[in-house]
Scaffold this active site. Structure first.
Site, PDB file in Angstrom:
ATOM      1  N   VAL A 311      54.331  52.539  73.283  1.00 39.49           N
ATOM      2  CA  VAL A 311      54.143  51.817  74.541  1.00 39.49           C
ATOM      3  C   VAL A 311      54.814  52.563  75.679  1.00 39.49           C
ATOM      4  CG1 VAL A 311      53.898  49.549  73.479  1.00 39.49           C
ATOM      5  CG2 VAL A 311      56.163  50.358  74.073  1.00 39.49           C
ATOM      6  N   ASP A 312      54.146  52.583  76.811  1.00 46.41           N
ATOM      7  CA  ASP A 312      54.750  53.091  78.031  1.00 46.41           C
ATOM      8  C   ASP A 312      55.765  52.054  78.511  1.00 46.41           C
ATOM      9  OD1 ASP A 312      55.108  54.657  80.362  1.00 46.41           O
ATOM     10  OD2 ASP A 312      53.763  53.317  81.443  1.00 46.41           O
ATOM     11  N   LYS A 313      56.724  52.481  79.304  1.00 45.66           N
ATOM     12  CA  LYS A 313      57.741  51.539  79.782  1.00 45.66           C
ATOM     13  C   LYS A 313      57.348  50.913  81.112  1.00 45.66           C
ATOM     14  CE  LYS A 313      61.449  53.049  81.727  1.00 45.66           C
ATOM     15  NZ  LYS A 313      61.183  52.428  83.056  1.00 45.66           N
ATOM     16  N   THR A 314      57.263  51.738  82.153  1.00 43.46           N
ATOM     17  CA  THR A 314      57.034  51.214  83.489  1.00 43.46           C
ATOM     18  C   THR A 314      55.640  50.607  83.603  1.00 43.46           C
ATOM     19  OG1 THR A 314      58.495  52.906  84.387  1.00 43.46           O
ATOM     20  CG2 THR A 314      57.059  51.757  85.941  1.00 43.46           C
TER      21      THR A 314
END
Length: 651
Positions: A311-314
């Site tokens: 998963v990407d964070k931002t």
């Protein structure tokens, strides 16, 4: 006339007529003792029920396909030739009933698509020359103003330009709680206004609406074949001729034509052929109802094998909207408001994403930020320098302070503050004026309220590892990862580094899903076994390109999608087992005695209904265990990546 045609071509017309003729035949033979007329009526029943089957068999043969219809046709014709009229009528009648029930049930499993089509509005009220004009929804021109009143369906995709109200977006996102809409909020065609009056500027009309794209995607997905389905179709193309050869061999050996014909009927792989597509259609339909768009059967099967989610964070784990969390004055003559006001005045001319939370914090505190600085100079990788009222204001990291001539001892005073803020996941920025350190302003992104629930749900759904990939710095990324419970954090990544990370996980033998915004994460999304787009409502590119598109901006939909995929594949396997066991048992029963043609066909059709009924269970929403919602946590990060970090003062 049209109604008569509809009845004549209805799915129950043929089995109804055939069943009636069978009843008449039995009455003529047993009640009126007219066996000749009874036989003729029974043949008529077989002809009525068998003609559509024979036509389909011939058409299939013309396309070089040997299928179940050919087996039934040969068996019925053979039964009539040898005088087994009852068996011929029973086989074709039961096959006709099975086909009608199969069609009815498949239509039921496609009900999600029918529901989507049903919510598409037909008309719209448009403001033209100051007057309200009712027109067809497809006749609205982009840019026109559409009125949406309480209880009405939104006829177009658009943006609210006036009024306020609530809109039920369940048909698009799967969420049943109405969403409040005010100026600049998006609305989608097919959703329902539940209060207020909205003025909407049309941005998408007809085939360009989100609803139309969803309908198109669901149509394609329900027709797309899974790998298992393709294999089963190849299997049936060999299996059907094999059964025909077996029947001929048995007939020649035993000299029993009835036994050979019975083998043809019993060996029909109907339940086997339908076992996969009915499960796929039901699974994709269930997903569509819940705001989960799955590209097709192949992706459904792959999603069921996912064991690592990246998963990407931002914008995924976090909301992507940083806010100011701390203002720490280090000059005894200044207050926190003084430091924040100077930082805000310097940032007023900045295009950096961290400028906005500083300006918003100043506005919330009622601090005046008059106009723009006299001069603004971004310093790549360090921060920004601005001239405000003749004073040189610097906002940025340790390297910027050194470049601005701030004395070393003052810079060293930052270490304790920086360490504490970084450990909490905040992004500190030093504020200096004319070479003198004034204080520190820290910002943090909000961790989404449902992020921890998503990670927990993924583990519960059978995902072994949840890996967070981010361009942010290690301390901030680690704080976010610890807060939401991910298994692994990889920080300081550029887009190509995220791609490498996905490939590395795949090289380890994992089936990887990548969740991101589809822009910076595009390479990783493309390389992953399954690319997942979040909050895809209104995003045409996301709907068309993602393997799975989650229409609601709700992270909990991700474990729900994986659970649905696993349940669907499990359902497929159950259906295949039922079909194979039934055929094997019936073949054994025929070869070793006791199973007649009519009984075999009855059991065969019953197995088809069992398979369909089992698949229909997917249409029910599964029970979800209760979870406690957590509030948003300001424990995450800057949106600055490793290539231009201005985030940590001592970075």
């Amino acid at each position: 006339m049209n109604r008569v045609k509809a009845v004549w071509h209805g799915r129950w017309t043929v089995p109804g007529l055939a069943g009636g003729l069978i009843v008449v035949s039995l009455l003529l033979t047993r009640a009126l003792n007219l066996p000749g007329w009874g036989d003729l009526t029974m043949i008529a029943a077989a002809v009525v029920a068998g003609t559509p089957v024979l036509i389909k068999a011939v058409r299939a043969l013309l396309n070089r396909v040997i299928g179940i219809d050919l087996l039934v046709s040969i068996a019925a014709i053979g039964a009539i030739i040898i005088g087994n009229y009852w068996e011929a009528a029973a086989v074709t009648f039961l096959f006709a009933i099975g086909h009608a029930l199969e069609t009815a049930t498949l239509n039921k499993t496609r009900s999600a698509l029918a529901e989507l089509v049903a919510v598409a509005p037909d008309t719209a009220i448009v403001l033209r020359d100051g007057e309200q004009v009712e027109v067809a929804a497809g006749a609205v021109a982009p840019g026109e103003t559409v009125l949406v009143k309480n209880g009405a369906r939104v006829p177009v995709d658009g943006v609210v330009i006036g009024g306020a109200g609530a809109v039920d977006e369940a048909s698009i996102t799967g969420e049943s709680i109405p969403v409040e809409k005010t100026t600049d909020d998006p609305v989608y065609a097919g959703t329902v206004a539940t209060g207020g009056l909205l003025q909407v500027r049309a941005t998408g009309v007809g085939a360009d609406t989100t609803l139309a794209r969803i309908i198109h995607r669901v149509e394609e997905a329900q027709d797309a074949k899974a790998k298992t389905q393709t294999f089963m179709e190849r299997f049936s193309t060999w299996y059907t001729p094999a059964i025909m050869v077996l029947a001929v061999v048995v007939g020649l050996i035993t000299r029993d034509v009835t036994l050979a014909l019975t083998l043809l009927v019993i060996g029909c792989p109907g339940a086997l052929v339908i076992s996969i597509p009915v499960a796929i259609v039901a699974g994709i339909g269930r997903g569509a109802r819940d705001g989960i768009l799955i590209k097709g059967g192949e992706y459904l099967e792959t999603a069921a094998r996912i064991d690592v989610v990246a998963v990407d964070k931002t914008g995924t784990i976090t909301e992507g909207r940083p806010r100011t969390t701390d203002v720490i004055p280090l000059d005894p003559d200044l207050s926190a408001d003084d430091v924040l006001a100077l930082a805000a005045r310097a940032e007023a001319g900045s295009e950096h994403p961290l400028a906005r939370p500083i300006l918003e914090a100043a506005a919330e505190r009622g601090l005046t930020v008059p106009g723009l600085p006299e001069h603004t100079e971004p310093v790549a990788g360090k921060g920004i320098v601005a001239v405000v009222d003749g004073q040189r204001i610097a906002v940025g990291n340790r390297a910027l302070l050194t470049a601005e001539g701030v004395p070393g001892p003052e810079v060293d005073r930052l270490d304790a503050v920086v360490t504490e803020l970084a450990a909490a996941g905040r992004t500190p920025m030093a504020v200096a004026r004319d070479g003198r350190l004034l204080g520190v302003v820290a910002v943090a992104d909000q961790i989404r309220a449902d992020a921890a629930e998503m990670v927990e749900g993924l583990h519960a759904a059978g995902v072994r590892r949840v890996v967070m990939l981010t361009g942010d710095i290690e301390p901030v990324a680690r704080a976010v990862g610890d807060a939401v419970g991910v298994d692994e954090v990889r920080a300081g990544l550029l887009p190509e580094d995220k791609l490498d990370a996905v490939r590395e996980l795949q090289a380890e033998g994992h089936v990887v899903a990548m969740v991101g915004d589809g822009v910076n994460d595009a390479p990783a999304l493309a390389a992953a076994d399954i690319g997942v787009a979040m909050g895809a409502a209104g995003t045409a590119v996301a709907i068309e390109t993602a393997d799975i598109a989650l229409m609601a901006d709700d992270l909990r939909k991700l474990p729900q999608a994986i659970s649905l995929a696993r349940r669907t594949v499990h359902n497929m396997r159950q259906n295949i087992a039922v079909a194979l066991v039934t055929v094997a048992a019936l073949l054994a029963g025929v070869l070793f005695g006791g199973v007649t043609m009519a009984i075999g066909m009855l059991v065969h059709e019953a197995s088809v209904l069992v398979v369909i009924g089992n698949a229909m269970r997917l249409l029910r929403r599964p029970r979800e265990r209760r979870r406690t919602r957590r509030g948003s946590q300001p424990v995450a990060a800057s949106s600055v990546n490793a290539s231009g970090s201005r985030s940590l003062i001592n970075s």
